[in-house]
Design a protein around this motif. Structure first.
Motif, PDB file in Angstrom:
ATOM      1  N   GLY A 296       0.811  -1.081  -0.077  1.00  0.00           N
ATOM      2  CA  GLY A 296      -0.037  -0.006   0.042  1.00  0.00           C
ATOM      3  C   GLY A 296       0.914   1.310  -0.016  1.00  0.00           C
ATOM      4  N   TYR A 297       2.210   1.111   0.035  1.00  0.00           N
ATOM      5  CA  TYR A 297       2.895   2.387  -0.089  1.00  0.00           C
ATOM      6  C   TYR A 297       4.223   2.103  -0.999  1.00  0.00           C
ATOM      7  N   THR A 298       4.256   2.806  -2.201  1.00  0.00           N
ATOM      8  CA  THR A 298       4.886   2.686  -3.304  1.00  0.00           C
ATOM      9  C   THR A 298       5.554   3.890  -3.796  1.00  0.00           C
ATOM     10  N   ASN A 299       6.786   3.727  -3.825  1.00  0.00           N
ATOM     11  CA  ASN A 299       7.603   5.126  -4.427  1.00  0.00           C
ATOM     12  C   ASN A 299       7.311   6.306  -3.538  1.00  0.00           C
ATOM     13  N   GLY A 300       7.106   6.231  -2.303  1.00  0.00           N
ATOM     14  CA  GLY A 300       6.992   7.266  -1.558  1.00  0.00           C
ATOM     15  C   GLY A 300       5.400   7.874  -1.654  1.00  0.00           C
ATOM     16  N   ILE A 301       4.505   6.948  -1.956  1.00  0.00           N
ATOM     17  CA  ILE A 301       2.939   7.299  -2.136  1.00  0.00           C
ATOM     18  C   ILE A 301       2.143   6.472  -1.388  1.00  0.00           C
ATOM     19  N   PHE A 302       1.189   6.821  -0.639  1.00  0.00           N
ATOM     20  CA  PHE A 302       0.277   6.003   0.396  1.00  0.00           C
ATOM     21  C   PHE A 302      -0.760   5.863  -0.808  1.00  0.00           C
ATOM     22  N   TRP A 303      -1.278   4.826  -1.092  1.00  0.00           N
ATOM     23  CA  TRP A 303      -2.420   4.528  -1.886  1.00  0.00           C
ATOM     24  C   TRP A 303      -3.784   4.037  -1.293  1.00  0.00           C
ATOM     25  N   GLU A 304      -4.924   4.199  -1.890  1.00  0.00           N
ATOM     26  CA  GLU A 304      -6.005   3.826  -1.504  1.00  0.00           C
ATOM     27  C   GLU A 304      -6.249   2.213  -1.651  1.00  0.00           C
ATOM     28  N   ARG A 305      -7.109   1.732  -0.917  1.00  0.00           N
ATOM     29  CA  ARG A 305      -7.284   0.168  -1.062  1.00  0.00           C
ATOM     30  C   ARG A 305      -7.631   0.013  -2.418  1.00  0.00           C
ATOM     31  N   ASN A 306      -7.267  -1.167  -2.860  1.00  0.00           N
ATOM     32  CA  ASN A 306      -7.962  -1.886  -4.397  1.00  0.00           C
ATOM     33  C   ASN A 306      -7.306  -0.828  -5.425  1.00  0.00           C
ATOM     34  N   THR A 307      -5.895  -0.587  -5.167  1.00  0.00           N
ATOM     35  CA  THR A 307      -5.246   0.369  -6.448  1.00  0.00           C
ATOM     36  C   THR A 307      -4.096  -0.826  -6.615  1.00  0.00           C
ATOM     37  N   ALA A 308      -3.988  -1.976  -6.194  1.00  0.00           N
ATOM     38  CA  ALA A 308      -2.440  -2.698  -6.320  1.00  0.00           C
ATOM     39  C   ALA A 308      -2.295  -2.722  -7.933  1.00  0.00           C
ATOM     40  N   ALA A 309      -3.223  -2.870  -8.881  1.00  0.00           N
ATOM     41  CA  ALA A 309      -2.885  -2.788 -10.369  1.00  0.00           C
ATOM     42  C   ALA A 309      -2.115  -1.572 -10.810  1.00  0.00           C
ATOM     43  N   ILE A 310      -2.739  -0.501 -10.291  1.00  0.00           N
ATOM     44  CA  ILE A 310      -2.015   0.834 -10.725  1.00  0.00           C
ATOM     45  C   ILE A 310      -0.567   0.754 -10.029  1.00  0.00           C
ATOM     46  N   GLN A 311      -0.519   0.354  -8.861  1.00  0.00           N
ATOM     47  CA  GLN A 311       0.944   0.493  -8.253  1.00  0.00           C
ATOM     48  C   GLN A 311       1.882  -0.576  -9.047  1.00  0.00           C
ATOM     49  N   ARG A 312       1.307  -1.688  -9.386  1.00  0.00           N
ATOM     50  CA  ARG A 312       2.394  -2.907 -10.131  1.00  0.00           C
ATOM     51  C   ARG A 312       2.753  -2.220 -11.525  1.00  0.00           C
ATOM     52  N   ARG A 313       1.731  -1.271 -12.172  1.00  0.00           N
ATOM     53  CA  ARG A 313       2.146  -0.778 -13.467  1.00  0.00           C
ATOM     54  C   ARG A 313       3.114   0.240 -13.272  1.00  0.00           C
ATOM     55  N   LEU A 314       3.024   1.001 -11.992  1.00  0.00           N
ATOM     56  CA  LEU A 314       4.024   2.109 -11.782  1.00  0.00           C
ATOM     57  C   LEU A 314       5.339   1.544 -11.509  1.00  0.00           C
TER      58      LEU A 314
END
Length: 318
Positions: A296-314
């Motif tokens: 839920g925390y990727t590249n310095g960003i806290f993401w909402e739930r259910n955004t795993a696909a966006i995080q993987r693409r990033l």
């Protein structure tokens, strides 16, 4: 019964401890007079005895997750519900031991359920400056037929000094998807657009609805009954400490705060009464040498739930 390959839960027993784990556990009778002797350690022992041995004035941030005032079993040990007055005395006992370890500008976060929260609030107010009460959504929990489901917990944010403390607001912004984008003169106002969608990075509030409780397919999951998520701890560590600072957790359980501190470039000192939970935590600290991901925390960003696909693409783009 063998686990599924997808089951990442850490729940080995003390007869099947991975190599090198027990050697890294510090006993409560070890020498702890200097900061160098305790820095980046996981101590197995009674926190009330260990805290008294630690050096003073070396902690930048304390994360305190004591047993809530409930009937609960932890690795064969139990905490029995007591009166509010007795629980307040219990709280004052650990405060008296933790407070001398804090630097002047240190912060402290205290975790509680709603009932415990009511009891400890006046004790915290007497000893510290209360900054806020954070409520986070646990997402799990059994329903109740005669009452509302308990799906929230509190975190008290307090500081040792009335004026001087750390709060890195830019490090804990939440990336939220924009549902109704507003434009001014044809240009986006307060939001950005990318191939991953429209979003805005918002200032953090004291209600957190983006936390997922660890479950069996997550590498951070353990057999601990009240484990806190690494994402939850990352928020408070990033907000109220700087790289290289020292994090103290006097009730460290399966080591989630220590692991998160390590992943974020902080030093840590943890104390846990259960040797089994301490071993789970040390094993996780070893794994953090190779895996610094925080769900839920990727590249310095806290993401909402259910955004795993966006995080993987990033991640693939970087």
């Amino acid at each position: 019964m063998a686990k599924s390959e997808r089951n990442k839960t850490i729940d080995f027993d003390l007869k099947h401890v991975p190599d090198g784990v027990l050697d890294q556990i510090v006993a409560e009778d070890a020498k702890m007079e200097t900061v160098d002797q305790v820095l980046d350690t996981s101590i197995n022992g009674d926190t009330f005895k260990v805290l008294a041995k630690l050096p003073d004035n070396f902690v930048d941030l304390a994360l305190v997750d004591p047993p809530y005032n409930l009937n609960k079993r932890y690795d064969g040990m139990s905490f029995s519900k007591i009166s509010d007055e007795d629980y307040q005395e219990y709280t004052q006992r650990w405060i008296d031991l933790v407070k001398p370890k804090l630097k002047k500008n240190a912060s402290l976060y205290v975790f509680s359920d709603w009932q415990t929260s009511i009891s400890i609030a006046p004790v915290l107010e007497k000893n510290f400056t209360i900054r806020n009460r954070i409520t986070w959504q646990r997402e799990k929990g059994r329903g109740a037929k005669t009452n509302w489901k308990n799906s929230m917990e509190d975190i008290w944010f307090v500081t040792n000094d009335e004026d001087e403390y750390v709060f890195n607001v830019e490090d804990v912004k939440m990336r939220r998807r924009v549902i109704a984008p507003y434009k001014e003169n044809g240009k986006a106002k307060g939001w950005q657009e990318s191939e991953d969608g429209r979003f805005r990075d918002t200032l953090p509030s004291n209600f957190w609805d983006d936390i997922s409780i660890p479950y069996w397919s997550m590498p951070e999951n353990t057999g601990h009954p009240t484990q806190k998520p690494e994402k939850l701890l990352a928020k408070v560590i990033l907000a109220s400490s700087n790289p290289g600072d020292v994090i103290l957790d006097p009730f460290s359980g399966a080591g989630s705060s220590l692991v998160t501190a390590k992943k974020l470039g902080r030093h840590y000192v943890g104390i846990e009464q259960s040797k089994l939970y301490t071993a789970w935590g040390v094993h996780r600290l070893q794994l953090a040498d190779y895996d610094t991901d925080i769900q839920g925390y990727t590249n310095g960003i806290f993401w909402e739930r259910n955004t795993a696909a966006i995080q993987r693409r990033l991640n693939k783009k970087l």
